[in-house]
Structure formats: structure tokens, C-alpha cells
Design a protein around this motif. Structure first.
Motif, PDB file in Angstrom:
ATOM      1  N   UNK A  90       0.822  -1.204   0.000  1.00  0.00           N
ATOM      2  CA  UNK A  90       0.000   0.000   0.000  1.00  0.00           C
ATOM      3  C   UNK A  90       0.857   1.256   0.000  1.00  0.00           C
ATOM      4  N   UNK A  91       1.936   1.253   0.771  1.00  0.00           N
ATOM      5  CA  UNK A  91       2.820   2.415   0.812  1.00  0.00           C
ATOM      6  C   UNK A  91       3.499   2.606  -0.543  1.00  0.00           C
ATOM      7  N   UNK A  92       3.984   1.522  -1.127  1.00  0.00           N
ATOM      8  CA  UNK A  92       4.644   1.613  -2.428  1.00  0.00           C
ATOM      9  C   UNK A  92       3.682   2.150  -3.486  1.00  0.00           C
ATOM     10  N   UNK A  93       2.454   1.686  -3.469  1.00  0.00           N
ATOM     11  CA  UNK A  93       1.467   2.154  -4.435  1.00  0.00           C
ATOM     12  C   UNK A  93       1.156   3.634  -4.215  1.00  0.00           C
ATOM     13  N   UNK A  94       0.991   4.027  -2.961  1.00  0.00           N
ATOM     14  CA  UNK A  94       0.735   5.436  -2.643  1.00  0.00           C
ATOM     15  C   UNK A  94       1.856   6.321  -3.162  1.00  0.00           C
ATOM     16  N   UNK A  95       3.095   5.916  -2.928  1.00  0.00           N
ATOM     17  CA  UNK A  95       4.229   6.714  -3.364  1.00  0.00           C
ATOM     18  C   UNK A  95       4.341   6.747  -4.885  1.00  0.00           C
ATOM     19  N   UNK A  96       3.973   5.660  -5.548  1.00  0.00           N
ATOM     20  CA  UNK A  96       4.028   5.628  -7.014  1.00  0.00           C
ATOM     21  C   UNK A  96       3.093   6.668  -7.609  1.00  0.00           C
ATOM     22  N   UNK A  97       1.865   6.701  -7.130  1.00  0.00           N
ATOM     23  CA  UNK A  97       0.910   7.669  -7.670  1.00  0.00           C
ATOM     24  C   UNK A  97       1.213   9.084  -7.200  1.00  0.00           C
ATOM     25  N   UNK A  98       1.694   9.245  -5.971  1.00  0.00           N
ATOM     26  CA  UNK A  98       2.048  10.573  -5.481  1.00  0.00           C
ATOM     27  C   UNK A  98       3.170  11.160  -6.325  1.00  0.00           C
ATOM     28  N   UNK A  99       4.183  10.351  -6.617  1.00  0.00           N
ATOM     29  CA  UNK A  99       5.290  10.816  -7.449  1.00  0.00           C
ATOM     30  C   UNK A  99       4.803  11.250  -8.822  1.00  0.00           C
ATOM     31  N   UNK A 100       3.917  10.442  -9.416  1.00  0.00           N
ATOM     32  CA  UNK A 100       3.392  10.783 -10.737  1.00  0.00           C
ATOM     33  C   UNK A 100       2.596  12.080 -10.698  1.00  0.00           C
ATOM     34  N   UNK A 101       1.726  12.225  -9.707  1.00  0.00           N
ATOM     35  CA  UNK A 101       0.898  13.425  -9.632  1.00  0.00           C
ATOM     36  C   UNK A 101       1.746  14.681  -9.403  1.00  0.00           C
ATOM     37  N   UNK A 102       2.785  14.567  -8.595  1.00  0.00           N
ATOM     38  CA  UNK A 102       3.662  15.712  -8.368  1.00  0.00           C
ATOM     39  C   UNK A 102       4.402  16.098  -9.647  1.00  0.00           C
ATOM     40  N   UNK A 103       4.838  15.103 -10.405  1.00  0.00           N
ATOM     41  CA  UNK A 103       5.513  15.384 -11.671  1.00  0.00           C
ATOM     42  C   UNK A 103       4.562  16.058 -12.658  1.00  0.00           C
ATOM     43  N   UNK A 104       3.361  15.529 -12.759  1.00  0.00           N
ATOM     44  CA  UNK A 104       2.390  16.068 -13.709  1.00  0.00           C
ATOM     45  C   UNK A 104       1.873  17.439 -13.276  1.00  0.00           C
ATOM     46  N   UNK A 105       1.996  17.751 -11.994  1.00  0.00           N
ATOM     47  CA  UNK A 105       1.589  19.058 -11.513  1.00  0.00           C
ATOM     48  C   UNK A 105       2.561  20.162 -11.876  1.00  0.00           C
ATOM     49  N   UNK A 106       3.723  19.780 -12.371  1.00  0.00           N
ATOM     50  CA  UNK A 106       4.732  20.747 -12.787  1.00  0.00           C
ATOM     51  C   UNK A 106       4.791  20.873 -14.299  1.00  0.00           C
ATOM     52  N   UNK A 107       5.994  21.148 -14.807  1.00  0.00           N
ATOM     53  CA  UNK A 107       6.147  21.362 -16.249  1.00  0.00           C
ATOM     54  C   UNK A 107       5.840  20.117 -17.061  1.00  0.00           C
ATOM     55  N   UNK A 108       6.062  18.929 -16.490  1.00  0.00           N
ATOM     56  CA  UNK A 108       5.777  17.691 -17.220  1.00  0.00           C
ATOM     57  C   UNK A 108       4.311  17.622 -17.634  1.00  0.00           C
ATOM     58  N   UNK A 109       3.431  18.157 -16.800  1.00  0.00           N
ATOM     59  CA  UNK A 109       2.009  18.110 -17.111  1.00  0.00           C
ATOM     60  C   UNK A 109       1.612  18.973 -18.290  1.00  0.00           C
ATOM     61  N   UNK A 110       2.430  19.981 -18.616  1.00  0.00           N
ATOM     62  CA  UNK A 110       2.109  20.867 -19.734  1.00  0.00           C
ATOM     63  C   UNK A 110       2.185  20.147 -21.079  1.00  0.00           C
ATOM     64  N   UNK A 111       2.778  18.940 -21.088  1.00  0.00           N
ATOM     65  CA  UNK A 111       2.911  18.193 -22.342  1.00  0.00           C
ATOM     66  C   UNK A 111       1.608  17.549 -22.787  1.00  0.00           C
ATOM     67  N   UNK A 112       0.601  17.512 -21.902  1.00  0.00           N
ATOM     68  CA  UNK A 112      -0.618  16.759 -22.194  1.00  0.00           C
ATOM     69  C   UNK A 112      -1.840  17.668 -22.257  1.00  0.00           C
ATOM     70  N   UNK A 113      -2.771  17.297 -23.116  1.00  0.00           N
ATOM     71  CA  UNK A 113      -4.044  18.006 -23.214  1.00  0.00           C
ATOM     72  C   UNK A 113      -5.050  17.496 -22.195  1.00  0.00           C
ATOM     73  N   UNK A 114      -4.975  16.199 -21.888  1.00  0.00           N
ATOM     74  CA  UNK A 114      -5.945  15.595 -20.978  1.00  0.00           C
ATOM     75  C   UNK A 114      -5.309  14.396 -20.288  1.00  0.00           C
TER      76      UNK A 114
END
Length: 367
Positions: A90-114
Motif C-alpha cells: 500500500x505504501x509503495x502504491x501510494x508513493x508511485x501515484x504521489x510521485x506521478x501526480x507531483x511530476x504532472x503538476x509541474x512542467x511535465x504536465x504541460x505536455x498533455x491536453x488531458x
């Protein structure tokens, strides 16, 4: 976003389940749906990035969610003395999605429309308002408390689709959702010749109740073949294995082509959910193969079938299901295939998702 044109190619970020790979043989309908959606979007010219579990189909070019980190044996053993310690997975899964969301919340997220979220995790839902792109989450399950709380936390930032009218209704008190039934690739599930046996396919777990399928087929006087991954070994050993023999066999976890051949070479497909099935993809796959369906009328399954393509029984009523098996075997295989092509296809599903993506983008531009 002001230069967005209604029919131009889109940059789509697909977030999948981190626990099971998105590839064949599929663990379940969620994994199959995500794989088919990604491939069809690419075929239509969209730029698709997939974030998925380890072992996913290399052809998708998926980025693995999280990093495989084995717990330190000493620390893990010491941690077990704390009864409030969270399980490692559960902790590993939480950290996996948290890491992704933090990345997408920055400049990486600007690459996507949806961003299209097909995971069952709460973080892509709860953190939707922190992302620069609109977020669409497909509801693949009945309401779960961890997703309900995430929906409330996102304060209306995210949008939702449900895989059936039943699932949409179940979630309606929590959030509105568009109904987008899962689609089946009718080319990969070709019409088969039928045969003399029944078939049951899916995850071998209590909520799918394959033991009921064996009992009903036995009472209907027809042999049955079971196929699918055994995800609950104790259940298989206690409830399914004792029923196996010459008239009920287990074929294993088959890849898609072998499973399609098995389903298409069967007289009837038996579907036995012991819960309210969110959709019922195995029924749609069977119809694409021309194989009529006998099923428990649970959840979204009645939406998949018509009187010309299947017969329904009350959930848990094995005798009624046995009668439904006999009746379904008399149905026309051509009508089963025609219904799958007209109402249950992958193309129909992806058309609807494309429309939703563009609706979200137009709404974002207008805001």
C-alpha cells in the motif's frame, strides 16, 4: 489552449492500474480496456503516454509507475511490531501515484491536453485540481470509500465516466458521470463455430463465482471449461478444484487469441457474478465470437445482453441459471455477433472518449 482545434490530434496521458501489467494475458477487464484504449487512440493519430505497472506490453512504451523497492528484512521485521504500520504494498502504491501526480503538476504536465485515469487509486482523483490539464476518471467499480472521499476532496475539479448505466447510477449520489460502456475489439474476437461445451472466463475469485457456473452447467447437462487467472488460490482449492473432472476442466490463464478460440468454439458462455458487476466485458467478448450468454442479472450485465443474445437468471439461483444455459444455447449466433458489432465495439467506446476529451478541453478554454 486557445489554439485548440476540435478535431486535431490530442496529447493523452493514460494512468493505469499499478498492481497488474497492461498486457496479455489480461488480469481483468480494467487492464484489457486500458490496453485497447491506448492502442486505438494511437491508431487514430493521437499522442498517447501510458503510466502502468511493471511488465506492461513493451509496444505501449509505458512508463512504469513507481520503482520496485524491496523492504529491508530487518526494518520490515521491526516494523511488524507496530500494529499501525501500513502494509508495504500500500505504501509503495501510494508513493508511485504521489510521485506521478507531483511530476504532472509541474512542467511535465504541460505536455498533455488531458489525463485519463483508469486506475483504482484515490490520488489521481484527489489531486485533479493540482494539475494543469483536465482529468477524466473512469469508474470501473461500485463506490468504494477511498474513492468517494477522493471525489469530495477534488472539489469538482475532475470529471467522470462510468462503464455502465448501473455503475453511473451507483455513483450518482457522489458525483455525476457520463456512461461509456467498455468496448470489445470485434476483430480480435472473431466469430467461432460454436461447439458442445459451455465456457466460463474471468478472474478466478469468489466475487466471480465460477463454482456456480460449474454447478449450473452440470445441472444443464453440458460440459464446461473454465479459463482465467487464479487470483485467490484458497478459493480455487476449496470451492473450484473439487468440482473439476471430466465434465468440468480448467484451461488456465490463456492469451487473448487462445481465449477467443475457446469462447468461439463453445455453445454458450456462462457469467456468474456474486456482486454487482460494473459492466461485464466477458459477456461482450462472447457475443463478438457469436456465442450466446447465460448470466446472473447482476449490475451492468443486463445492459450488455438482449433477448436475442442471452438469458438472465436471478443472482445466486443455480437452478434458474441451468435453465438459462439451455435456453441460451438455442439463440442465433449471427444475431449475437451483429449486436456486438453495432452496440459493444471498441470503436464506439473510443468515439465516446474522444468526444469527452474534447468537451473537457473546450470547457477549459472557455473558463
Amino acid at each position: 489552449m486557445t489554439g485548440f482545434l476540435p478535431r486535431e490530434a490530442l496529447r493523452v496521458c493514460l494512468v493505469a492500474n499499478s498492481r497488474f501489467p497492461i498486457g496479455e494475458p489480461f488480469t481483468g477487464g480494467l487492464e484489457s480496456m486500458t490496453w485497447h484504449l491506448a492502442r486505438e487512440l494511437v491508431r487514430r493519430g493521437h499522442d498517447v503516454a501510458v503510466f502502468a505497472g511493471a511488465g506492461s506490453d513493451p509496444a505501449l512504451g509505458a512508463t512504469q509507475l513507481g520503482v520496485d523497492v524491496l523492504p529491508d528484512p530487518l526494518r520490515d521485521d521491526l516494523g511488524r511490531h507496530d500494529v499501525d504500520a501500513a502494509p508495504h504494498v500500500q505504501v509503495a502504491e501510494h508513493h508511485a501515484y504521489l510521485s506521478l501526480m507531483l511530476e504532472l503538476g509541474g512542467q511535465d504536465g504541460e505536455r498533455y491536453d488531458v489525463l485519463h485515469n483508469n486506475s483504482l487509486h484515490y490520488l489521481p482523483v484527489a489531486m485533479a485540481r493540482s494539475l494543469p490539464m483536465p482529468v477524466l476518471t473512469t469508474l470501473h467499480t461500485p463506490p468504494q470509500w477511498w474513492l468517494e472521499s477522493a471525489v469530495r476532496l477534488d472539489r469538482g475539479a475532475g470529471s467522470f465516466a462510468a462503464v455502465s448505466r448501473h455503475t453511473a447510477a451507483a455513483w450518482s449520489a457522489i458525483t455525476p458521470s457520463a456512461c461509456v460502456p467498455n468496448g470489445v475489439d470485434v476483430d480480435r474476437w472473431p466469430v467461432g463455430p460454436g461447439g458442445a461445451t459451455a465456457v466460463w472466463s474471468g478472474r478466478v475469485v469468489p466475487e466471480k463465482a465460477p463454482h456456480d457456473a460449474v454447478l449450473a452447467a452440470r445441472r444443464a447437462g453440458i460440459p464446461i471449461v473454465l479459463a482465467g487467472p487464479v487470483l485467490d488460490l484458497a478459493y480455487f482449492r476449496e470451492a473450484v478444484a473439487p468440482l473439476l473432472g471430466s465434465e468440468a476442466t480448467y484451461a488456465g490463464h490463456l492469451d487473448q487469441s487462445d481465449l477467443a478460440a475457446l469462447v468461439g468454439g463453445s455453445a454458450v458462455a456462462v457469467v456468474t457474478p456474486a456482486w454487482d458487476e460494473p459492466y461485464g466485458l466477458v459477456a461482450a467478448e462472447a457475443l463478438s465470437c457469436g456465442t450466446p450468454v447465460a448470466a446472473y442479472a447482476r449490475g451492468g450485465l443486463p445492459e450488455v445482453l438482449t433477448s436475442a443474445t442471452g438469458r438472465l437468471a436471478t443472482g445466486g439461483d443455480v437452478d434458474m441459471l441451468a435453465s438459462a444455459i439451455g435456453d441460451a444455447m438455442t439463440l442465433d449466433r449471427g444475431q449475437c455477433r451483429a449486436h456486438a458489432e453495432a452496440a459493444l465495439s471498441l470503436e464506439r467506446m473510443v468515439d465516446r472518449y474522444e468526444d469527452l476529451y474534447r468537451q473537457l478541453l473546450r470547457r477549459r478554454v472557455a473558463a
